[in-house]
Design a protein around this motif. Structure first.
Motif, PDB file in Angstrom:
ATOM      1  N   LEU A  99      69.802  68.929  73.362  1.00 33.69           N
ATOM      2  CA  LEU A  99      70.102  68.896  74.844  1.00 33.69           C
ATOM      3  C   LEU A  99      69.242  69.619  75.681  1.00 33.69           C
ATOM      4  CD1 LEU A  99      72.585  67.664  76.724  1.00 33.69           C
ATOM      5  CD2 LEU A  99      73.509  70.311  76.434  1.00 33.69           C
ATOM      6  N   GLY A 100      68.628  69.063  76.697  1.00 31.76           N
ATOM      7  CA  GLY A 100      67.795  69.624  77.418  1.00 31.76           C
ATOM      8  C   GLY A 100      68.273  69.779  79.022  1.00 31.76           C
ATOM      9  N   SER A 101      67.531  70.242  79.907  1.00 34.70           N
ATOM     10  CA  SER A 101      67.826  69.879  81.123  1.00 34.70           C
ATOM     11  C   SER A 101      67.942  68.289  81.909  1.00 34.70           C
ATOM     12  CB  SER A 101      67.140  70.648  82.100  1.00 34.70           C
ATOM     13  OG  SER A 101      67.275  71.023  83.689  1.00 34.70           O
ATOM     14  N   GLY A 102      69.163  67.823  81.855  1.00 26.91           N
ATOM     15  CA  GLY A 102      69.323  66.543  82.333  1.00 26.91           C
ATOM     16  C   GLY A 102      68.855  65.431  81.190  1.00 26.91           C
ATOM     17  N   THR A 103      68.492  65.819  80.044  1.00 30.83           N
ATOM     18  CA  THR A 103      68.056  65.011  78.862  1.00 30.83           C
ATOM     19  C   THR A 103      68.818  65.404  77.537  1.00 30.83           C
ATOM     20  OG1 THR A 103      66.516  66.380  78.260  1.00 30.83           O
ATOM     21  CG2 THR A 103      65.886  64.984  79.630  1.00 30.83           C
ATOM     22  N   PHE A 104      68.922  64.506  76.556  1.00 31.33           N
ATOM     23  CA  PHE A 104      69.232  64.811  75.417  1.00 31.33           C
ATOM     24  C   PHE A 104      68.462  63.763  74.504  1.00 31.33           C
ATOM     25  CE2 PHE A 104      72.585  61.113  76.112  1.00 31.33           C
ATOM     26  CZ  PHE A 104      72.158  60.472  74.772  1.00 31.33           C
ATOM     27  N   ALA A 105      68.283  64.061  73.347  1.00 25.09           N
ATOM     28  CA  ALA A 105      67.357  63.501  72.457  1.00 25.09           C
ATOM     29  C   ALA A 105      68.068  63.605  70.907  1.00 25.09           C
ATOM     30  CB  ALA A 105      66.277  64.060  72.336  1.00 25.09           C
ATOM     31  N   PHE A 106      67.652  62.909  70.059  1.00 24.78           N
ATOM     32  CA  PHE A 106      68.100  62.749  68.541  1.00 24.78           C
ATOM     33  C   PHE A 106      66.985  61.783  67.886  1.00 24.78           C
ATOM     34  CE2 PHE A 106      70.412  59.307  70.605  1.00 24.78           C
ATOM     35  CZ  PHE A 106      70.184  58.077  69.809  1.00 24.78           C
ATOM     36  N   GLU A 145      64.810  59.933  73.495  1.00 28.37           N
ATOM     37  CA  GLU A 145      65.180  60.612  74.563  1.00 28.37           C
ATOM     38  C   GLU A 145      65.868  60.112  75.543  1.00 28.37           C
ATOM     39  OE1 GLU A 145      63.100  64.315  76.029  1.00 28.37           O
ATOM     40  OE2 GLU A 145      62.466  62.769  77.601  1.00 28.37           O
ATOM     41  N   TYR A 146      67.060  60.489  76.113  1.00 29.88           N
ATOM     42  CA  TYR A 146      67.608  59.937  77.410  1.00 29.88           C
ATOM     43  C   TYR A 146      67.846  60.815  78.401  1.00 29.88           C
ATOM     44  CZ  TYR A 146      69.547  56.099  74.310  1.00 29.88           C
ATOM     45  OH  TYR A 146      69.554  54.882  73.509  1.00 29.88           O
ATOM     46  N   THR A 147      67.576  60.211  79.602  1.00 31.60           N
ATOM     47  CA  THR A 147      67.710  60.968  80.984  1.00 31.60           C
ATOM     48  C   THR A 147      68.676  60.488  81.730  1.00 31.60           C
ATOM     49  OG1 THR A 147      64.972  61.353  80.760  1.00 31.60           O
ATOM     50  CG2 THR A 147      66.154  61.623  82.954  1.00 31.60           C
ATOM     51  N   ARG A 148      69.579  61.550  82.127  1.00 30.86           N
ATOM     52  CA  ARG A 148      70.621  61.368  82.971  1.00 30.86           C
ATOM     53  C   ARG A 148      70.394  60.338  84.150  1.00 30.86           C
ATOM     54  NH1 ARG A 148      75.676  63.247  82.955  1.00 30.86           N
ATOM     55  NH2 ARG A 148      75.012  65.054  81.704  1.00 30.86           N
ATOM     56  N   ALA A 149      70.865  59.275  84.371  1.00 29.32           N
ATOM     57  CA  ALA A 149      70.835  58.222  85.356  1.00 29.32           C
ATOM     58  C   ALA A 149      71.139  58.809  86.675  1.00 29.32           C
ATOM     59  CB  ALA A 149      71.352  57.016  85.071  1.00 29.32           C
ATOM     60  N   LYS A 150      70.357  58.501  87.741  1.00 31.91           N
ATOM     61  CA  LYS A 150      70.509  59.038  89.052  1.00 31.91           C
ATOM     62  C   LYS A 150      71.377  58.021  89.949  1.00 31.91           C
ATOM     63  CE  LYS A 150      66.412  61.653  88.832  1.00 31.91           C
ATOM     64  NZ  LYS A 150      65.556  62.340  88.675  1.00 31.91           N
ATOM     65  N   ASN A 173      54.805  56.867  71.825  1.00 30.84           N
ATOM     66  CA  ASN A 173      55.921  56.377  72.476  1.00 30.84           C
ATOM     67  C   ASN A 173      55.765  54.862  72.853  1.00 30.84           C
ATOM     68  OD1 ASN A 173      57.865  56.185  74.511  1.00 30.84           O
ATOM     69  ND2 ASN A 173      56.806  57.310  76.094  1.00 30.84           N
ATOM     70  N   LEU A 174      56.608  54.211  72.074  1.00 31.76           N
ATOM     71  CA  LEU A 174      56.758  52.777  72.108  1.00 31.76           C
ATOM     72  C   LEU A 174      57.051  52.472  73.389  1.00 31.76           C
ATOM     73  CD1 LEU A 174      58.853  52.102  68.726  1.00 31.76           C
ATOM     74  CD2 LEU A 174      56.686  52.394  69.106  1.00 31.76           C
ATOM     75  N   LYS A 216      62.245  57.948  76.670  1.00 26.87           N
ATOM     76  CA  LYS A 216      61.106  58.167  75.578  1.00 26.87           C
ATOM     77  C   LYS A 216      61.576  57.496  74.072  1.00 26.87           C
ATOM     78  CE  LYS A 216      59.022  62.379  76.918  1.00 26.87           C
ATOM     79  NZ  LYS A 216      58.497  64.107  76.788  1.00 26.87           N
ATOM     80  N   MET A 217      60.651  56.787  73.281  1.00 23.89           N
ATOM     81  CA  MET A 217      61.053  56.542  72.081  1.00 23.89           C
ATOM     82  C   MET A 217      59.785  56.820  71.194  1.00 23.89           C
ATOM     83  SD  MET A 217      61.866  52.453  70.983  1.00 23.89           S
ATOM     84  CE  MET A 217      63.590  52.680  70.630  1.00 23.89           C
ATOM     85  N   MET A 218      59.834  57.949  70.811  1.00 18.38           N
ATOM     86  CA  MET A 218      58.346  58.593  70.122  1.00 18.38           C
ATOM     87  C   MET A 218      58.541  58.379  68.870  1.00 18.38           C
ATOM     88  SD  MET A 218      57.030  59.813  72.833  1.00 18.38           S
ATOM     89  CE  MET A 218      55.487  60.863  71.998  1.00 18.38           C
ATOM     90  N   ALA A 219      57.580  57.581  68.246  1.00 20.41           N
ATOM     91  CA  ALA A 219      57.300  57.537  66.610  1.00 20.41           C
ATOM     92  C   ALA A 219      56.709  58.533  66.174  1.00 20.41           C
ATOM     93  CB  ALA A 219      56.487  56.101  66.601  1.00 20.41           C
ATOM     94  N   ASP A 220      56.862  58.552  64.632  1.00 21.95           N
ATOM     95  CA  ASP A 220      55.996  59.533  64.041  1.00 21.95           C
ATOM     96  C   ASP A 220      54.570  59.320  63.745  1.00 21.95           C
ATOM     97  OD1 ASP A 220      56.697  57.706  62.256  1.00 21.95           O
ATOM     98  OD2 ASP A 220      57.233  58.865  60.599  1.00 21.95           O
TER      99      ASP A 220
END
Length: 189
Positions: free
Chosen positions: A149-156, A184-189, A73-74, A55-59
């Motif tokens: 930090l989320g479940s399998g994700t992190f964002a900043f 937002e990044y998601t853990r790669a599988k 979401n760009l 995800k790449m969410m703009a304001d």
């Protein structure tokens, strides 16, 4: 005698008041400790591994692909950032694929996806913040980001000034109104 009894009753009421006040402070203290203990703490172990940008969410909503309607979401608007990823190694080093784009001068409607730039450097976690140190074109940059930090994700969040490193925007383009992005990044599988 009545006077002594009044003083005794007053003292008893005062002690009862202190007891209730004392209990309420303990309750507040316990409540605070519960809130703190339920907070997510980011550790180095949480971050080790490969992560893909999801995800790449703009304001603000933007329309980059010229189809009807836009999106905040760009990633829904362009595939320029589809290869963006980061891998954190346990030896405190990282490798990052940083996709970039540039807007053409003129009417601001045309943009170009630039070739990806591979970055590497060192990283660590401190006080729930991710700290990255990397060198680009001989200049050292230190980025410090509060992590969600989320479940399998992190964002900043990324500010306009920081995003200028990845997007060349001469102004008056479809993306010029963006002031802050949430990545937002998601853990790669």
């Amino acid at each position: 005698m009545i006077r002594i009894m009044n003083v005794t009753v007053y003292c008893c009421l005062l002690l009862v008041g202190f007891a209730f006040q004392s209990c309420s402070k303990e309750d507040i203290s316990k409540e605070s400790q519960l809130k703190i203990s339920n907070a997510t703490t980011v550790t180095t172990a949480d971050m080790v591994g490969s992560w893909d940008l999801t995800k790449m969410m703009a304001d603000v909503e933007v329309d980059l692909d010229s189809t009807p309607g836009g999106s905040k979401n760009l990633l829904d608007e362009t595939d320029c950032f589809n290869t963006r990823s980061i891998t954190f190694m346990s030896d405190s080093t990282f490798v990052s694929n940083n996709a970039m784009m540039t807007f053409e001068d003129g009417d601001g409607d045309d943009f170009t996806c630039l070739s990806d730039r591979m970055d590497s450097g060192s990283w660590y976690v401190s006080d729930n913040k991710l700290v990255l140190e990397l060198t680009i074109n001989g200049e050292t940059f230190i980025h410090e980001k509060a992590i969600d930090l989320g479940s399998g994700t992190f964002a900043f969040d990324v500010t306009k000034i920081e995003s200028d490193q990845y997007v060349n925007d001469p102004g008056n383009t479809r993306a010029s109104e963006i002031r802050i992005l949430m990545l937002e990044y998601t853990r790669a599988k």
